[in-house]
Design a protein around this motif. Structure first.
Motif, PDB file in Angstrom:
ATOM      1  N   UNK A 391      -8.341  19.311   4.777  1.00  0.00           N
ATOM      2  CA  UNK A 391      -8.776  18.107   4.058  1.00  0.00           C
ATOM      3  C   UNK A 391      -8.357  18.159   2.589  1.00  0.00           C
ATOM      4  N   UNK A 392      -8.415  19.356   2.016  1.00  0.00           N
ATOM      5  CA  UNK A 392      -7.982  19.505   0.622  1.00  0.00           C
ATOM      6  C   UNK A 392      -6.497  19.191   0.470  1.00  0.00           C
ATOM      7  N   UNK A 393      -5.701  19.690   1.401  1.00  0.00           N
ATOM      8  CA  UNK A 393      -4.268  19.394   1.365  1.00  0.00           C
ATOM      9  C   UNK A 393      -4.019  17.903   1.534  1.00  0.00           C
ATOM     10  N   UNK A 394      -4.794  17.282   2.433  1.00  0.00           N
ATOM     11  CA  UNK A 394      -4.639  15.853   2.676  1.00  0.00           C
ATOM     12  C   UNK A 394      -4.975  15.049   1.422  1.00  0.00           C
ATOM     13  N   UNK A 395      -6.019  15.470   0.699  1.00  0.00           N
ATOM     14  CA  UNK A 395      -6.384  14.776  -0.534  1.00  0.00           C
ATOM     15  C   UNK A 395      -5.277  14.885  -1.574  1.00  0.00           C
ATOM     16  N   UNK A 396      -4.668  16.080  -1.667  1.00  0.00           N
ATOM     17  CA  UNK A 396      -3.569  16.240  -2.631  1.00  0.00           C
ATOM     18  C   UNK A 396      -2.396  15.339  -2.287  1.00  0.00           C
ATOM     19  N   UNK A 397      -2.118  15.236  -0.989  1.00  0.00           N
ATOM     20  CA  UNK A 397      -1.015  14.361  -0.559  1.00  0.00           C
ATOM     21  C   UNK A 397      -1.330  12.912  -0.885  1.00  0.00           C
ATOM     22  N   UNK A 398      -2.590  12.514  -0.618  1.00  0.00           N
ATOM     23  CA  UNK A 398      -2.980  11.136  -0.905  1.00  0.00           C
ATOM     24  C   UNK A 398      -2.921  10.832  -2.398  1.00  0.00           C
ATOM     25  N   UNK A 399      -3.241  11.835  -3.239  1.00  0.00           N
ATOM     26  CA  UNK A 399      -3.232  11.604  -4.685  1.00  0.00           C
ATOM     27  C   UNK A 399      -1.840  11.287  -5.208  1.00  0.00           C
ATOM     28  N   UNK A 400      -0.832  11.703  -4.457  1.00  0.00           N
ATOM     29  CA  UNK A 400       0.541  11.427  -4.874  1.00  0.00           C
ATOM     30  C   UNK A 400       1.027  10.047  -4.429  1.00  0.00           C
ATOM     31  N   UNK A 401       0.319   9.421  -3.514  1.00  0.00           N
ATOM     32  CA  UNK A 401       0.813   8.163  -2.943  1.00  0.00           C
ATOM     33  C   UNK A 401       0.927   7.046  -3.971  1.00  0.00           C
ATOM     34  N   UNK A 402      -0.073   6.765  -4.847  1.00  0.00           N
ATOM     35  CA  UNK A 402       0.111   5.697  -5.859  1.00  0.00           C
ATOM     36  C   UNK A 402       1.285   5.984  -6.780  1.00  0.00           C
ATOM     37  N   UNK A 403       1.401   7.248  -7.216  1.00  0.00           N
ATOM     38  CA  UNK A 403       2.518   7.611  -8.077  1.00  0.00           C
ATOM     39  C   UNK A 403       3.845   7.432  -7.354  1.00  0.00           C
ATOM     40  N   UNK A 404       3.837   7.700  -6.072  1.00  0.00           N
ATOM     41  CA  UNK A 404       5.054   7.515  -5.280  1.00  0.00           C
ATOM     42  C   UNK A 404       5.453   6.063  -5.210  1.00  0.00           C
ATOM     43  N   UNK A 405       4.456   5.188  -5.097  1.00  0.00           N
ATOM     44  CA  UNK A 405       4.753   3.753  -5.071  1.00  0.00           C
ATOM     45  C   UNK A 405       5.368   3.307  -6.395  1.00  0.00           C
ATOM     46  N   UNK A 406       4.882   3.844  -7.527  1.00  0.00           N
ATOM     47  CA  UNK A 406       5.424   3.496  -8.847  1.00  0.00           C
ATOM     48  C   UNK A 406       6.873   3.946  -8.973  1.00  0.00           C
ATOM     49  N   UNK A 407       7.156   5.160  -8.513  1.00  0.00           N
ATOM     50  CA  UNK A 407       8.538   5.673  -8.568  1.00  0.00           C
ATOM     51  C   UNK A 407       9.457   4.807  -7.727  1.00  0.00           C
ATOM     52  N   UNK A 408       8.986   4.421  -6.540  1.00  0.00           N
ATOM     53  CA  UNK A 408       9.799   3.596  -5.659  1.00  0.00           C
ATOM     54  C   UNK A 408      10.096   2.241  -6.300  1.00  0.00           C
ATOM     55  N   UNK A 409       9.061   1.627  -6.928  1.00  0.00           N
ATOM     56  CA  UNK A 409       9.272   0.322  -7.585  1.00  0.00           C
ATOM     57  C   UNK A 409      10.228   0.452  -8.763  1.00  0.00           C
ATOM     58  N   UNK A 410      10.051   1.523  -9.539  1.00  0.00           N
ATOM     59  CA  UNK A 410      10.929   1.745 -10.697  1.00  0.00           C
ATOM     60  C   UNK A 410      12.381   1.941 -10.266  1.00  0.00           C
ATOM     61  N   UNK A 411      12.583   2.714  -9.190  1.00  0.00           N
ATOM     62  CA  UNK A 411      13.944   2.951  -8.698  1.00  0.00           C
ATOM     63  C   UNK A 411      14.575   1.663  -8.195  1.00  0.00           C
ATOM     64  N   UNK A 412      13.783   0.816  -7.549  1.00  0.00           N
ATOM     65  CA  UNK A 412      14.301  -0.457  -7.039  1.00  0.00           C
ATOM     66  C   UNK A 412      14.750  -1.358  -8.190  1.00  0.00           C
ATOM     67  N   UNK A 413      13.959  -1.374  -9.265  1.00  0.00           N
ATOM     68  CA  UNK A 413      14.329  -2.198 -10.412  1.00  0.00           C
ATOM     69  C   UNK A 413      15.625  -1.710 -11.054  1.00  0.00           C
ATOM     70  N   UNK A 414      15.799  -0.415 -11.200  1.00  0.00           N
ATOM     71  CA  UNK A 414      17.029   0.146 -11.778  1.00  0.00           C
ATOM     72  C   UNK A 414      18.241  -0.238 -10.941  1.00  0.00           C
TER      73      UNK A 414
END
Length: 422
Positions: A391-414
């Motif tokens: 569960x701890x590992x799963x929480x760490x993975x989930x914590x990266x998901x919003x940041x991952x969405x931001x990176x994906x949006x930023x890359x698309x704009x570039x």
């Protein structure tokens, strides 16, 4: 009470998965027999001088102590005294005249048993070897273990189940090769087909009168002796699911073993052993099923390799083709206690002693239950820690998901800007 010659002691000798739990749960229902699950402690005694490694050290000192200062006779006498304290402690206040020690793998020390308790009664429990192998596989499948018959017989390191199925079986049949007044052969197949008849004959061998219904062990499940029997947590895991003997496992080996396993196992044992044990018809059935006619002699190469593995691991040395010793002339066999009025009177006991015996049995059952609960608690804590980690590992993975969405949006704009498209 058990005396120094072993009168009153009954040794149920067989290899594991032969039906010893079934035999014992019926024998214990006799008012003058005390029987419980596997004891095994005599094996621990015979190896006491080998002094395995301990956290506090001193293994070499202990070995030297036994080798240099304790003679073989003194060691044997001390072990006998210890065993008598254990056995007679169980019998005290119980009203029983006999105690049954059913411990598979006592084939490990037959020579020593004969020296320790020469007048003990021996029950040789036999079962079709193919059914025994199938039972090993069935039980391990039930408990989540993995038993591979072919792998165990061919393994370069010691595998005790392979020893049971080969050397143990051969050794017991050598030991009981000749009739003996202190020995009785009991066949598993006959026991489950005609349980009352077999119990009557077995009681006769012990010099006891058969007690009605003792083979219907489901009727005694709430007795104190039954509580102790089941609290041990060893033996047949399917026993408690039935109320009396059944024939479901008599000839089910073809449903559990495959042809390759049957062919290898029969070849290793050899046809002669099946004939000696009285299972020639079962061997012929195996020959028809596999299409192989098995040689009379066993596979000596496999047996010698297994013997070397056992010797290297345990340092035990067996006498080849060892047989049960002949009766000692002039020694009175007091184990045949007839059900006479005198013996019935002797069976009457002090109520206080009986209560104390019941308390000891209940305490033993409680200790065993506590140990099972402790093991269950430890397993629960282990699984809980494992779950928390996941569960701890799963929480760490989930914590990266919003940041991952931001990176994906930023890359698309570039990419859009570089392509000249909005």
């Amino acid at each position: 009470m058990i005396d120094t010659q072993g009168n009153g002691l009954v040794l149920l000798l067989c290899i594991p998965r032969s039906g010893s739990s079934l035999s014992t749960v019926m024998l214990q229902n006799h008012s003058r027999i005390f029987a419980t699950q596997e004891m095994w402690f005599l094996m621990n005694l015979v190896d006491l001088s080998k002094a395995d490694s301990r956290a506090y050290g001193g293994s070499s000192i202990i070995r030297q102590f036994y080798q240099a200062m304790v003679s073989e006779d003194v060691f044997e006498k001390a072990c006998r005294s210890f065993a008598l304290e254990i056995y007679n402690g169980f019998l005290e206040g119980s009203g029983a005249d006999f105690i049954v020690d059913k411990s598979p793998r006592y084939y490990y020390m037959l020579e020593w048993l004969d020296r320790l308790f020469p007048q003990s009664r021996r029950i040789h429990l036999q079962r079709n070897p193919l059914s025994i192998a199938a039972s090993f596989k069935k039980v391990d499948r039930h408990t989540g273990e993995s038993f591979d018959l072919i792998q165990s017989l061919n393994h370069p390191k010691l595998h005790m189940k392979a020893i049971d199925l080969t050397l143990g079986l051969t050794r017991l049949n050598d030991y009981f090769a000749e009739p003996h007044p202190l020995a009785y052969e009991l066949k598993y197949e006959q026991l489950v087909m005609k349980p009352q008849e077999e119990m009557e004959k077995l009681c006769g061998f012990l010099g006891l009168s058969y007690e009605q219904g003792m083979e219907q062990y489901g009727q005694f499940v709430h007795s104190t002796k039954a509580d102790m029997f089941y609290s041990m947590g060893v033996g047949d895991p399917f026993l408690s699911s039935h109320q009396e003997p059944h024939q479901d496992s008599v000839n089910n080996w073809k449903n559990i073993l495959d042809r390759q396993e049957v062919e290898l196992y029969c070849r290793v044992l050899g046809a002669d052993l099946f004939e000696r044990m009285g299972y020639g018809e079962q061997l012929q059935e195996a020959e028809r099923w596999t299409g192989v006619q098995f040689q009379a002699e066993p596979d000596q190469e496999v047996l010698e390799r297994l013997q070397q593995q056992l010797t290297a691991a345990t340092e035990c040395r067996w006498q080849p083709n060892y047989r049960l010793r002949a009766p000692i002339d002039g020694v009175e066999n007091r184990s045949s206690l007839q059900s006479s009025p005198d013996s019935q009177e002797a069976a009457k006991i002090d109520p206080t002693l009986a209560a104390m015996a019941t308390i000891r049995q209940l305490r033993a059952a409680l200790r065993a239950a506590d140990q099972r609960l402790e093991r269950g608690y430890s397993e629960r804590e282990r699984l809980k820690k494992q779950l928390d980690s996941v569960q701890s590992k799963l929480k760490r993975i989930k914590s990266w998901i919003p940041f991952g969405h931001q990176i994906s949006a930023w890359a698309s704009q570039r990419k859009i800007v570089r392509g000249g498209k909005k």
